[in-house]
Design an enzyme around this catalytic site. Sequence first.
Site, PDB file in Angstrom:
ATOM      1  N   GLU A 116       9.557  -3.744  12.928  1.00 47.70           N
ATOM      2  CA  GLU A 116       9.315  -3.379  11.934  1.00 47.70           C
ATOM      3  C   GLU A 116       7.975  -2.199  12.117  1.00 47.70           C
ATOM      4  O   GLU A 116       7.004  -3.207  12.357  1.00 47.70           O
ATOM      5  CB  GLU A 116       9.292  -3.586  10.756  1.00 47.70           C
ATOM      6  CG  GLU A 116       8.690  -2.026   9.343  1.00 47.70           C
ATOM      7  CD  GLU A 116       8.665  -3.098   7.922  1.00 47.70           C
ATOM      8  OE1 GLU A 116       8.199  -3.819   8.152  1.00 47.70           O
ATOM      9  OE2 GLU A 116       9.204  -2.176   7.019  1.00 47.70           O
ATOM     10  N   CYS A 170       9.692   1.643   3.122  1.00 45.26           N
ATOM     11  CA  CYS A 170      10.555   0.805   3.837  1.00 45.26           C
ATOM     12  C   CYS A 170      11.941   1.222   4.081  1.00 45.26           C
ATOM     13  O   CYS A 170      12.567   0.568   4.364  1.00 45.26           O
ATOM     14  CB  CYS A 170      10.304  -0.945   2.469  1.00 45.26           C
ATOM     15  SG  CYS A 170      11.221   0.069   1.170  1.00 45.26           S
ATOM     16  N   PHE A 229       0.780  -1.084  -0.174  1.00 47.78           N
ATOM     17  CA  PHE A 229       0.285   0.124   0.235  1.00 47.78           C
ATOM     18  C   PHE A 229       1.070   1.156   0.166  1.00 47.78           C
ATOM     19  O   PHE A 229       0.707   2.613  -0.543  1.00 47.78           O
ATOM     20  CB  PHE A 229      -0.811   0.122   0.820  1.00 47.78           C
ATOM     21  CG  PHE A 229      -0.143   0.496   1.924  1.00 47.78           C
ATOM     22  CD1 PHE A 229      -0.286   1.985   2.529  1.00 47.78           C
ATOM     23  CD2 PHE A 229       0.540  -0.518   3.237  1.00 47.78           C
ATOM     24  CE1 PHE A 229       0.717   2.149   4.395  1.00 47.78           C
ATOM     25  CE2 PHE A 229       0.890   0.463   4.670  1.00 47.78           C
ATOM     26  CZ  PHE A 229       0.867   1.267   4.742  1.00 47.78           C
ATOM     27  N   GLU A 284      -4.898  -3.749  -1.716  1.00 44.93           N
ATOM     28  CA  GLU A 284      -5.981  -3.386  -1.530  1.00 44.93           C
ATOM     29  C   GLU A 284      -6.722  -2.313  -1.622  1.00 44.93           C
ATOM     30  O   GLU A 284      -8.014  -1.946  -0.657  1.00 44.93           O
ATOM     31  CB  GLU A 284      -7.089  -4.867  -1.296  1.00 44.93           C
ATOM     32  CG  GLU A 284      -6.488  -4.730  -0.086  1.00 44.93           C
ATOM     33  CD  GLU A 284      -5.839  -5.986  -0.074  1.00 44.93           C
ATOM     34  OE1 GLU A 284      -4.470  -6.162  -0.865  1.00 44.93           O
ATOM     35  OE2 GLU A 284      -5.788  -7.164   1.226  1.00 44.93           O
ATOM     36  N   SER A 340       5.441  -6.519   3.395  1.00 44.43           N
ATOM     37  CA  SER A 340       5.882  -7.098   4.735  1.00 44.43           C
ATOM     38  C   SER A 340       6.615  -8.449   4.738  1.00 44.43           C
ATOM     39  O   SER A 340       6.784  -9.406   3.551  1.00 44.43           O
ATOM     40  CB  SER A 340       5.162  -7.230   5.751  1.00 44.43           C
ATOM     41  OG  SER A 340       4.104  -8.447   5.033  1.00 44.43           O
ATOM     42  N   LYS A 355      -0.975  -7.038  -8.853  1.00 42.17           N
ATOM     43  CA  LYS A 355      -1.989  -7.370  -8.092  1.00 42.17           C
ATOM     44  C   LYS A 355      -1.860  -6.024  -7.684  1.00 42.17           C
ATOM     45  O   LYS A 355      -0.655  -5.980  -5.960  1.00 42.17           O
ATOM     46  CB  LYS A 355      -1.806  -8.705  -7.196  1.00 42.17           C
ATOM     47  CG  LYS A 355      -3.052  -9.307  -6.687  1.00 42.17           C
ATOM     48  CD  LYS A 355      -3.478  -8.326  -5.835  1.00 42.17           C
ATOM     49  CE  LYS A 355      -2.791  -8.671  -4.860  1.00 42.17           C
ATOM     50  NZ  LYS A 355      -3.469  -7.365  -3.211  1.00 42.17           N
TER      51      LYS A 355
HETATM   52  P1  NAD Z   1       1.534  -6.895   3.075  1.00 40.15           P
HETATM   53  O1  NAD Z   1       2.490  -7.355   2.838  1.00 40.15           O
HETATM   54  O2  NAD Z   1       0.287  -6.259   4.019  1.00 40.15           O
HETATM   55  O3  NAD Z   1       0.967  -6.895   1.406  1.00 40.15           O
HETATM   56  C1  NAD Z   1       1.585  -6.678   0.395  1.00 40.15           C
HETATM   57  C2  NAD Z   1       0.451  -7.202  -0.754  1.00 40.15           C
HETATM   58  O4  NAD Z   1       0.204  -8.709  -0.415  1.00 40.15           O
HETATM   59  C3  NAD Z   1      -0.487  -6.572  -0.888  1.00 40.15           C
HETATM   60  O5  NAD Z   1      -1.221  -6.765  -2.117  1.00 40.15           O
HETATM   61  C4  NAD Z   1      -1.556  -7.727  -0.144  1.00 40.15           C
HETATM   62  O6  NAD Z   1      -2.328  -7.164  -0.670  1.00 40.15           O
HETATM   63  C5  NAD Z   1      -0.954  -8.789  -0.363  1.00 40.15           C
HETATM   64  N1  NAD Z   1      -1.122 -10.170   0.755  1.00 40.15           N
HETATM   65  C6  NAD Z   1      -1.141  -9.641   2.561  1.00 40.15           C
HETATM   66  N2  NAD Z   1      -1.892 -10.785   2.767  1.00 40.15           N
HETATM   67  C7  NAD Z   1      -1.542 -11.720   2.110  1.00 40.15           C
HETATM   68  C8  NAD Z   1      -1.745 -12.915   2.425  1.00 40.15           C
HETATM   69  N3  NAD Z   1      -1.607 -14.149   3.168  1.00 40.15           N
HETATM   70  N4  NAD Z   1      -1.518 -13.673   1.335  1.00 40.15           N
HETATM   71  C9  NAD Z   1      -1.172 -13.579   0.303  1.00 40.15           C
HETATM   72  N5  NAD Z   1      -1.491 -12.106  -0.034  1.00 40.15           N
HETATM   73  C10 NAD Z   1      -1.231 -11.570   0.546  1.00 40.15           C
HETATM   74  O7  NAD Z   1       2.679  -5.543   3.059  1.00 40.15           O
HETATM   75  P2  NAD Z   1       1.541  -3.982   3.406  1.00 40.15           P
HETATM   76  O8  NAD Z   1       0.940  -3.398   4.852  1.00 40.15           O
HETATM   77  O9  NAD Z   1       0.944  -3.601   2.289  1.00 40.15           O
HETATM   78  O10 NAD Z   1       3.262  -3.264   3.028  1.00 40.15           O
HETATM   79  C11 NAD Z   1       4.117  -2.520   4.046  1.00 40.15           C
HETATM   80  C12 NAD Z   1       5.115  -3.663   3.733  1.00 40.15           C
HETATM   81  O11 NAD Z   1       5.757  -3.512   2.779  1.00 40.15           O
HETATM   82  C13 NAD Z   1       6.329  -2.905   4.997  1.00 40.15           C
HETATM   83  O12 NAD Z   1       7.059  -4.405   5.448  1.00 40.15           O
HETATM   84  C14 NAD Z   1       7.394  -2.577   4.020  1.00 40.15           C
HETATM   85  O13 NAD Z   1       8.627  -2.306   4.783  1.00 40.15           O
HETATM   86  C15 NAD Z   1       7.003  -3.343   2.818  1.00 40.15           C
HETATM   87  N6  NAD Z   1       7.646  -2.539   1.928  1.00 40.15           N
HETATM   88  C16 NAD Z   1       9.286  -2.756   0.904  1.00 40.15           C
HETATM   89  C17 NAD Z   1       9.859  -2.725   0.045  1.00 40.15           C
HETATM   90  C18 NAD Z   1      10.526  -2.960  -0.208  1.00 40.15           C
HETATM   91  O14 NAD Z   1      11.676  -2.247  -1.307  1.00 40.15           O
HETATM   92  N7  NAD Z   1      12.088  -3.771   0.386  1.00 40.15           N
HETATM   93  C19 NAD Z   1       8.825  -1.363  -0.271  1.00 40.15           C
HETATM   94  C20 NAD Z   1       7.761  -0.904  -0.152  1.00 40.15           C
HETATM   95  C21 NAD Z   1       7.029  -1.395   1.062  1.00 40.15           C
END
Ligand code: NAD
Length: 500
Positions: A383, A281, A149, A176, A226, A173
């Site tokens: 984090e 991040c 997000f 959401e 994450s 994808k």
């Molecule tokens: P998230 O892991 O909750 O979601 C990321 C994606 O995974 C979304 O599209 C979500 O719909 C999907 N997802 C969520 N739960 C899932 C599941 N159980 N099974 C399959 N898919 C699932 O992350 P977020 O909260 O949207 O974003 C924040 C996180 O992203 C932080 O940890 C941040 O550090 C990380 N991030 C990392 C970078 C990087 O380059 N390393 C860059 C941006 C964000």
Amino acid sequence: MNTVGHFHSNKPWSGTATRTSDIVNPSTGEVSGKVTLASKDDVDTIVEIAAKALPGWAATPPAKRAAVMFDFRDLLKKNIKELATLLSAEHGKTLPDAMGEIARGIEVVEFASSIPQALKGEYSEQVGSNVDSFSVRQPVGVVAGITPFNFPAMVPLWMYPVAIACGNTFILKPSEKDPSVVLRVAELLAEAGLPEGVFNVVNGDKEAVDALLDHPKVEAVSFVGSTAIGEYIYKRGTSNGKRVQALCGAKNHMVIMPDADMDQVTDALIGSAYGSAGERCMAISVAVPIGEDTADRLIESLAPRIRALKVAPYTDSTSELGPVISKQSFDKIHDYIDQGLEKGANLVVDGRGLKLQGYEGGYFIGGCLFDNVTTDMSIYQEEIFGPVLSVVRGKSYDDAVNMVNDHEYGNGTAIFTRDGDAARDFWSRARIGMVGINVPIPVPVAYHSFGGWKRSLFGDHHIHGMEGVRFYTRLKTMTTRWPSGIRTGAEFNFTSGKDA
Ligand code: NAD
């Protein structure tokens, strides 16, 4: 109420699934729309469309693919304000911050516009007698991108411009929580002349993600999000034989040497710890001043600046940080603050309890600053992903380097110093993917590559730049003998060019 669906064949598509999820305006806590959550059948439909478009697109000359990227770049620039407004309305970040993320994404499109250069290949004449060898890079196939997000425009832009320019077809994808900006971008790609089926969007949750990870026609998956989800995606995707890169969570340290310019350090920390409400991040979430005197000067300089931060919705042009994304994040951040207090950290600036008139239901948290944090505390180890900075007082430079290297995450880090020896030693020894020297958020430009080490990255490739090209292509090497009529006789042993 607006319902956000999917996108394929250069048109929006509502899909067949009935499940939806609320899109919540984080500044008010009110539901502003709904997003359709794709079923496995919907994902299958979109994968088939992407697979059908693949042969034609893969065979399109790279210069023609690049020409689409040129036009796409112009359209992004022309529409940047509209895109930023859509983005901020769902994410909550300030408009200049949203414009900034789109501008960084445009740089990746510019890189993708030079793809013929990146795909040139290699040729060696006469590796043996009349034998030449050459290598080319060919597209991987149908690629899926799963994105978080916090950068709803930029993180997808890290992926699909390079993947598409390399000749792949792509299914995105998005998160959401803020899916709308991507659908507008998809329209711009169509307007730029991208053939139908090359870029597709499927909205959804775990069901859609699992369907992509299990589909035999999806060849590669780029994930950003994450660590817990990234590790799951990496394991499930690779066990299905796919190429997977998963860029994950972070805990980025800034080491502050006694000789650092404290005004510069303070400016850098204000932007990197509190910008975008800490939901980056590459945010600095740990500051390690070396020595008690440096630490005291840091707190003295930083605390009033944090108290003065302007917290407001994106519609207020004076806002410096907006709300966090959701009630769940809001509660999680408060929980971490409680844990820090329980373990004895000193909350020098407390941003809780903020109420903005007219936005009482919003998820606003002011900047928080903890001093005397120790490495055994959860606020240090995990984090938080909010506007909370922890100061761990470092005893020595080596103590700080060990902290950086022993942490399970390895995304980014920075050192602030005037000492070239210390700076060089630091970047050389840090077990971290991206290092800043007097630069707090060292996000590489588009023609370099972005990625962390340790539990901040699963897989072998960083993202965008030449690492992106390598991830989205397969290497093929040919060995040719011309003229073909020369007989060498049967060769039972390996021979080398030197034998010829
Ligand atoms: P998230 O892991 O909750 O979601 C990321 C994606 O995974 C979304 O599209 C979500 O719909 C999907 N997802 C969520 N739960 C899932 C599941 N159980 N099974 C399959 N898919 C699932 O992350 P977020 O909260 O949207 O974003 C924040 C996180 O992203 C932080 O940890 C941040 O550090 C990380 N991030 C990392 C970078 C990087 O380059 N390393 C860059 C941006 C964000």
